[in-house]
Motif scaffolding. Structure first.
Motif, PDB file in Angstrom:
ATOM      1  N   VAL A   8      -5.879 -18.837 -14.520  1.00  0.00           N
ATOM      2  CA  VAL A   8      -5.520 -17.805 -15.493  1.00  0.00           C
ATOM      3  C   VAL A   8      -5.963 -16.417 -15.022  1.00  0.00           C
ATOM      4  O   VAL A   8      -5.206 -15.446 -15.126  1.00  0.00           O
ATOM      5  CB  VAL A   8      -6.135 -18.132 -16.864  1.00  0.00           C
ATOM      6  CG1 VAL A   8      -5.886 -16.996 -17.852  1.00  0.00           C
ATOM      7  CG2 VAL A   8      -5.553 -19.435 -17.411  1.00  0.00           C
ATOM      8  N   TYR A  53       6.407 -16.232 -14.815  1.00  0.00           N
ATOM      9  CA  TYR A  53       6.142 -17.526 -15.444  1.00  0.00           C
ATOM     10  C   TYR A  53       5.501 -18.499 -14.449  1.00  0.00           C
ATOM     11  O   TYR A  53       4.545 -19.220 -14.784  1.00  0.00           O
ATOM     12  CB  TYR A  53       7.449 -18.116 -15.986  1.00  0.00           C
ATOM     13  CG  TYR A  53       7.375 -19.607 -16.230  1.00  0.00           C
ATOM     14  CD1 TYR A  53       6.811 -20.107 -17.395  1.00  0.00           C
ATOM     15  CD2 TYR A  53       7.851 -20.508 -15.282  1.00  0.00           C
ATOM     16  CE1 TYR A  53       6.716 -21.478 -17.607  1.00  0.00           C
ATOM     17  CE2 TYR A  53       7.766 -21.867 -15.480  1.00  0.00           C
ATOM     18  CZ  TYR A  53       7.194 -22.354 -16.639  1.00  0.00           C
ATOM     19  OH  TYR A  53       7.098 -23.699 -16.839  1.00  0.00           O
ATOM     20  N   PHE A  90       4.504 -14.519 -19.045  1.00  0.00           N
ATOM     21  CA  PHE A  90       3.101 -14.868 -18.794  1.00  0.00           C
ATOM     22  C   PHE A  90       2.571 -15.776 -19.903  1.00  0.00           C
ATOM     23  O   PHE A  90       1.902 -16.782 -19.634  1.00  0.00           O
ATOM     24  CB  PHE A  90       2.257 -13.595 -18.692  1.00  0.00           C
ATOM     25  CG  PHE A  90       0.817 -13.861 -18.358  1.00  0.00           C
ATOM     26  CD1 PHE A  90       0.420 -14.058 -17.048  1.00  0.00           C
ATOM     27  CD2 PHE A  90      -0.134 -13.930 -19.359  1.00  0.00           C
ATOM     28  CE1 PHE A  90      -0.911 -14.313 -16.740  1.00  0.00           C
ATOM     29  CE2 PHE A  90      -1.470 -14.185 -19.062  1.00  0.00           C
ATOM     30  CZ  PHE A  90      -1.862 -14.380 -17.748  1.00  0.00           C
ATOM     31  N   VAL A  97       1.307 -19.636 -19.307  1.00  0.00           N
ATOM     32  CA  VAL A  97      -0.048 -20.077 -19.649  1.00  0.00           C
ATOM     33  C   VAL A  97       0.005 -21.238 -20.638  1.00  0.00           C
ATOM     34  O   VAL A  97      -0.761 -22.207 -20.542  1.00  0.00           O
ATOM     35  CB  VAL A  97      -0.866 -18.901 -20.219  1.00  0.00           C
ATOM     36  CG1 VAL A  97      -2.182 -19.398 -20.812  1.00  0.00           C
ATOM     37  CG2 VAL A  97      -1.140 -17.877 -19.123  1.00  0.00           C
ATOM     38  N   THR A  98       0.917 -21.152 -21.613  1.00  0.00           N
ATOM     39  CA  THR A  98       1.058 -22.240 -22.587  1.00  0.00           C
ATOM     40  C   THR A  98       1.452 -23.544 -21.897  1.00  0.00           C
ATOM     41  O   THR A  98       0.894 -24.621 -22.184  1.00  0.00           O
ATOM     42  CB  THR A  98       2.109 -21.872 -23.649  1.00  0.00           C
ATOM     43  OG1 THR A  98       1.718 -20.678 -24.309  1.00  0.00           O
ATOM     44  CG2 THR A  98       2.262 -22.997 -24.665  1.00  0.00           C
ATOM     45  N   ALA A 114      -3.776 -15.269 -12.182  1.00  0.00           N
ATOM     46  CA  ALA A 114      -2.425 -15.021 -12.690  1.00  0.00           C
ATOM     47  C   ALA A 114      -2.384 -13.730 -13.503  1.00  0.00           C
ATOM     48  O   ALA A 114      -1.429 -12.940 -13.402  1.00  0.00           O
ATOM     49  CB  ALA A 114      -1.963 -16.203 -13.534  1.00  0.00           C
ATOM     50  N   ALA A 115      -3.415 -13.505 -14.313  1.00  0.00           N
ATOM     51  CA  ALA A 115      -3.445 -12.287 -15.129  1.00  0.00           C
ATOM     52  C   ALA A 115      -3.525 -11.049 -14.244  1.00  0.00           C
ATOM     53  O   ALA A 115      -2.854 -10.033 -14.500  1.00  0.00           O
ATOM     54  CB  ALA A 115      -4.626 -12.340 -16.091  1.00  0.00           C
ATOM     55  N   ARG A 143       0.918 -24.314 -18.767  1.00  0.00           N
ATOM     56  CA  ARG A 143      -0.211 -24.741 -17.948  1.00  0.00           C
ATOM     57  C   ARG A 143      -1.257 -25.462 -18.795  1.00  0.00           C
ATOM     58  O   ARG A 143      -1.761 -26.530 -18.423  1.00  0.00           O
ATOM     59  CB  ARG A 143      -0.833 -23.531 -17.258  1.00  0.00           C
ATOM     60  CG  ARG A 143      -2.092 -23.863 -16.460  1.00  0.00           C
ATOM     61  CD  ARG A 143      -2.720 -22.593 -15.904  1.00  0.00           C
ATOM     62  NE  ARG A 143      -3.991 -22.877 -15.261  1.00  0.00           N
ATOM     63  CZ  ARG A 143      -4.112 -23.313 -14.010  1.00  0.00           C
ATOM     64  NH1 ARG A 143      -3.031 -23.505 -13.285  1.00  0.00           N
ATOM     65  NH2 ARG A 143      -5.295 -23.548 -13.512  1.00  0.00           N
ATOM     66  N   LEU A 144      -1.605 -24.876 -19.935  1.00  0.00           N
ATOM     67  CA  LEU A 144      -2.594 -25.510 -20.812  1.00  0.00           C
ATOM     68  C   LEU A 144      -2.102 -26.861 -21.311  1.00  0.00           C
ATOM     69  O   LEU A 144      -2.879 -27.827 -21.400  1.00  0.00           O
ATOM     70  CB  LEU A 144      -2.910 -24.585 -21.988  1.00  0.00           C
ATOM     71  CG  LEU A 144      -3.634 -23.279 -21.633  1.00  0.00           C
ATOM     72  CD1 LEU A 144      -3.824 -22.422 -22.879  1.00  0.00           C
ATOM     73  CD2 LEU A 144      -4.975 -23.572 -20.974  1.00  0.00           C
ATOM     74  N   ALA A 162       1.837 -17.754 -13.770  1.00  0.00           N
ATOM     75  CA  ALA A 162       1.011 -18.103 -14.925  1.00  0.00           C
ATOM     76  C   ALA A 162       0.878 -19.607 -15.092  1.00  0.00           C
ATOM     77  O   ALA A 162      -0.165 -20.104 -15.543  1.00  0.00           O
ATOM     78  CB  ALA A 162       1.614 -17.490 -16.196  1.00  0.00           C
TER      79      ALA A 162
END
Length: 375
Positions: A103, A95, A144, A148-149, A106-107, A151-152, A98
């Motif tokens: 991105v 987490y 992950f 990402v959610t 992180a991916a 982060r966005l 990410a």
């Protein structure tokens, strides 16, 4: 200072998360083994400790944290220990990468971590085989996606703050432009009329022309001082010029003197006890009076003007009437403001504004501004 305090707070929070994972890992590994019929051997607990403590530096070194936790978790599972709380540390590490790294990076890191973690599916003391693929993948995909959610969402919030700051900056520039218009428009109108008087009297009555020129000098200096105060907001690194106070109703006597020198007699009447007003209200009231009198000077012809100020418990009202021709000044005035600018300034503060021919002749401008509601 605020940034350092925030960094300390985040480090403390990460330490608390690591401590919680450590307690959960030490207390929950054995019960997890009992539920799965697998004994947690003596090597399980050091690996649980390493994985949990690595989380304490997760935001400072996200990739290093993920590397350590992945190695500890993989070794734990390869040794045949039960699925247990150590995977919570792995969850937090995925987490964090990410949420705090680009991105693509992180991916890639999450994919490598997944491949390493899947080692236990095929090798080890008790490899679960293909049935272990889905659980292992879930411990990567879910954190992950959550990271990402988050982060966005954080980036969208930062963009919103930037857009709001830009909007406020644009509004501030518009306010400064309006202030400059009011100051320059009034000053130039007075200077123009005084210059006309001086030119008219220069040959026949030079002593009176000298008085008009003196008035021009005084008016221009006062306008420049007021303009300097207005532009201070744009030059954040300099203090306000103390020689010129911020414009407000307290400057009406000076305004009256300037206009008298330009040939417009002005009477000021005050109802109620004058008191300090909020800066925005005081400035708006003064600008309404200034702009209205400037319009009289420009458009009313030979006239006199009366300014009435009424102080009430919850509002302050200003009214400007003149004995001129009674025709309205152009709605935009010079530079696109005038009556429209006065109305916008007043309504922005929750007040009311009216302008039009007076019943007894001439023109009337009035504004009422709330006091208690504006801080």
């Amino acid at each position: 200072m605020d940034r350092e305090r925030g960094d300390r707070g985040r480090r403390l929070l990460d330490g608390l998360v690591a401590l919680a994972l450590l307690v959960i890992g030490l207390a929950g590994t054995a019960p997890a083994g009992l539920n799965q019929g697998v004994e947690a051997g003596p090597a399980a607990y050091p690996l649980v400790v390493v994985a949990a403590l690595a989380v304490a530096v997760r935001r400072r070194w996200p990739l290093a944290t993920l590397t350590v936790v992945t190695a500890a978790s993989t070794a734990y599972l390869v040794l045949g220990y039960p699925y247990g709380p150590i995977l919570l540390s792995f969850f937090v590490a995925i987490y964090t990468v990410a949420a705090y790294r680009p991105v693509r990076l992180a991916a890639a890191a999450a994919a490598v971590a997944l491949l390493v973690l899947l080692t236990h599916v095929f090798v080890g003391v008790r490899p679960p085989g293909l049935v272990g693929l889905m659980p292992a993948a879930a411990w990567v995909v879910v954190p992950f996606a959550v990271g990402v959610t988050v982060r966005l969402g954080r980036e969208n919030a930062a963009r919103s703050r930037t857009d709001e700051a830009r909007r406020l900056a644009d509004a501030e520039r518009l306010r400064v432009a309006r202030e400059v218009h009011d100051v320059v428009g009034h000053g130039l109108a007075a200077i123009h009329l005084q210059a006309e008087i001086a030119l008219h009297l220069l040959a026949r009555k030079p002593e009176q022309a000298e008085a008009a020129l003196t008035a021009i000098s005084r008016t221009s200096k006062e306008a420049l001082d007021e303009l300097r105060v207005t532009l201070t907001v744009v030059r954040r690194d300099e203090a306000a010029d103390e020689r010129a106070p911020a414009p407000g109703l307290a400057q009406l006597p000076q305004l009256r003197e300037r206009l008298a020198g330009a040939g417009l007699p002005v009477t000021v009447e005050v109802e109620g006890a004058p008191r300090p007003l909020p800066v925005a209200v005081d400035l708006a009231a003064y600008r309404v009076v200034q702009e209205a009198l400037t319009n009289v000077l420009r458009h009313a012809g030979p006239a006199t003007a009366t300014v009435r100020i009424r102080y009430a418990p919850t509002d302050v009202a200003v009214e400007v009437t003149d004995t001129g021709r009674g025709t309205a000044a152009p709605a935009g005035g010079a530079g696109g403001y005038g009556l429209a600018g006065m109305r916008e300034r007043v309504t922005a503060l929750g007040g009311s504004f009216a302008a039009g021919p007076a019943s007894a002749g001439g023109f009337r401008v009035s504004a009422t501004l709330p006091v208690e509601e504006v801080t």
